[in-house]
Design an enzyme around this catalytic site. Sequence first.
Site, mmCIF file in Angstrom:
data_model
loop_
_atom_site.group_PDB
_atom_site.id
_atom_site.type_symbol
_atom_site.label_atom_id
_atom_site.label_comp_id
_atom_site.label_asym_id
_atom_site.label_seq_id
_atom_site.Cartn_x
_atom_site.Cartn_y
_atom_site.Cartn_z
ATOM 1 N N TYR A 153 -10.883 -29.037 -12.574
ATOM 2 C CA TYR A 153 -9.526 -29.596 -12.521
ATOM 3 C C TYR A 153 -8.510 -28.485 -12.263
ATOM 4 C CZ TYR A 153 -5.468 -32.454 -13.594
ATOM 5 O OH TYR A 153 -4.275 -33.126 -13.502
ATOM 6 N N ASP A 211 -2.604 -46.949 -6.205
ATOM 7 C CA ASP A 211 -2.355 -45.691 -6.902
ATOM 8 C C ASP A 211 -0.902 -45.284 -6.672
ATOM 9 O OD1 ASP A 211 -2.283 -43.217 -8.064
ATOM 10 O OD2 ASP A 211 -4.098 -42.466 -7.106
ATOM 11 N N SER A 235 -7.446 -36.207 -8.752
ATOM 12 C CA SER A 235 -6.019 -35.963 -8.905
ATOM 13 C C SER A 235 -5.723 -34.509 -8.531
ATOM 14 C CB SER A 235 -5.575 -36.305 -10.325
ATOM 15 O OG SER A 235 -4.193 -36.458 -10.403
ATOM 16 N N HIS A 256 -4.799 -45.210 -10.053
ATOM 17 C CA HIS A 256 -5.203 -43.819 -10.213
ATOM 18 C C HIS A 256 -6.469 -43.680 -11.051
ATOM 19 C CE1 HIS A 256 -4.226 -39.644 -9.595
ATOM 20 N NE2 HIS A 256 -4.264 -39.371 -10.890
#
Length: 727
Positions: free
Chosen positions: A488, A652, A568, A687
Amino acid sequence: MKKGPWITGLAIALSVACTEKPKEKEESMSAELNYPETRKDSTVDDYFGTQVMDPYRWLEDDRSPETEAWVKAENEVSFGYLETIPYRDELKEKLTELWNYEKVGAPFEEGDYTYFYKNNGLQNQYVIYRFKTGEGNMDNAEVFLDPNTFAADGSTSLGGMSFTKDGSLCAYQISEGGSDWRKVIIIDAVSKEQIGDTLVDVKFSGLSWRGNEGFYYSSYDKPVNGSQLTAMTDMHKLYFHRLETPQSEDELVFGGDAMKRRYISGYVTEDGKYLVISAAESTTGNELYIKRLDMPNAAFKSIITGFDSEQGIIHTDGDMIWIKTNLNAPNGRVVKTTFPAMDPENWVDVIPETENVLEIGSAGGKFFATYMIDAVHKVYQYNVDGQMEREIELPGPGSVGGFGGKWDDKELYYSFTSYIYPGTTFKYNIESGASELYRKSAVNFDPELYESKQVFYTSKDGTKVPMIITYKKGIQLDGTNPTMLYGYGGFNVSLTPYFSTSNIVWLQQGGVYAVANLRGGGEYGEKWHEAGTLMKKQNVFDDFIAAGEYLIAQKYTSSEKLAISGGSNGGLLVAATMTQRPDLMAVALPAVGVLDMLRYHKFTAGAGWHTDYGTADDSQEMFQYLYGYSPLHNVKEGVEYPATMVTTGDHDDRVVPAHSFKFAAELQAKYSGSRPMLIRIETNAGHGAGKPTDKIIQEQADKWAFSLYNMGYMSLPHPYSTETAAH
């Protein structure tokens, strides 16, 4: 507000022997892909004298019939390809079969009732049950709220509940199609009958009751121009809704023209004495305000202004206030002060900063300090004066959740999990410190067959980065293992160990699952976060690349057997890595990613991410830096990119799907090799939050199938074997 259950996963193994996919098969397969012809227009933007083409700008219009037709055409290609993978259906069937076990969350009391979340196995959404405290139990509980009845396809989910202190009233949020826009419904918690009208256009909001007269909530004005799923939402406002009055009469409490802030939240302290406001311009740093509710016409008092630190009130007792902050303490500390003299110079340390990152919860008259030590949790109990009373013994290295509750609680429930420890709930006696097993997972998984170990590798600039690698015991480190590398690296988010159904599918195929704790995250506090932001963002990509190189050098895998995954901000990570080092991996899976770094701040709440990314409008230097790594702008012709499956949802409104649309179009236009460049667009999904179980299972099956197939497997690597639950 009560949170949903800690969800455990499943372990599976699937049958079919391993064979390699011949190169000619790969080429003929790819040759059959006929991507839609994506129209290019002549849109050009000028950034400090640099002309930047944006030929797919029209794909940003999610309401356009042309965009709708493009989505349909792309999905026909992508799902057509996925359907040819010989074991795709088998993966889905085994996932479905093994996902089908009862999952129950920890109980919580509201008024005269005890509530809990439960999923019978394959229900798309968890159901909330209740029984009369002291009279009933989980076996004879009644349904309180069933989100599966909100929509036939399970795409409308519960977005949180809030009860009055006496438990007589409940307000809950619903999300339709995965959107961040919510509706709020108020009910009599005893009769379950609705009270008043449904509130609409609520976004990024909690619900906090002021007595029984009404509650506070936050929202933006609905966009006037443009789509509600893409248009910028920039000025947050806190409102008070009084029961059985129209929403149009709701009182603006904070925000608006007088106090423009991008994110505003407000809540009433447990004693009902204060209204606390947090106001922020971005995802990092916040102001803190407080107001006495027991004094008519009292004004808000500032505790701290500016956005250089983060803080929140964790407990109040009369005029005494306890605050968790990272002001002058990047790893966090707890301080106390008194109302009204609450300026930072009056703060007194209660739990001082340590070398480890602190998260804090409160319950039963105590504070619970969760420290993150190399991405693994330890928990300590403190009294209100900051005296450490005990370390809470955990089952092993892993992650915890749930160390919080009401100030008069006698016990609390916490969860524990790791990559090889299914999520398990324990009941904790606050006075004695005794933990007892409350509910173990019913997952069919034997952790004794697996190993999960932490390593430290060296990034490009010499920084040591931790990574946890999980695999089935007995695998050979010969460079042939299919490996999934996940990351991430942003927004101070920490990746701590968790158990996942989908990951166990991978492990039982002889796969290796690795999670790297990259800079930009919060694993080592604010300094670690800042080292992966703005013009240091390349550190994050370098850390991820170094993780892949370590896995290859140590013979866990090879470039031909390595896949990278993230969602993301992690989708940005994957896409930037594959454009910078396409030779490193065989498969790339960027999910709901931020991929157009020049325009991300033009959509919904994207402008709030500027403290992590910077914007192309800030300066020529910042523009050039973003332009240098923006995935959309760094796809080149003549490069052999890894097999790529971009994933997004058409609803999203956090990271708008146009990012993924334009990136996929660019890949398909410029790539001329034999590997697939697909985009899988989930319809009526956002999302990720609230996604129905059936959609989750199919998407996970598709990701594993796509990865294995493009690593050369015409059938699954290992035969299916039944395992028994170990605990």
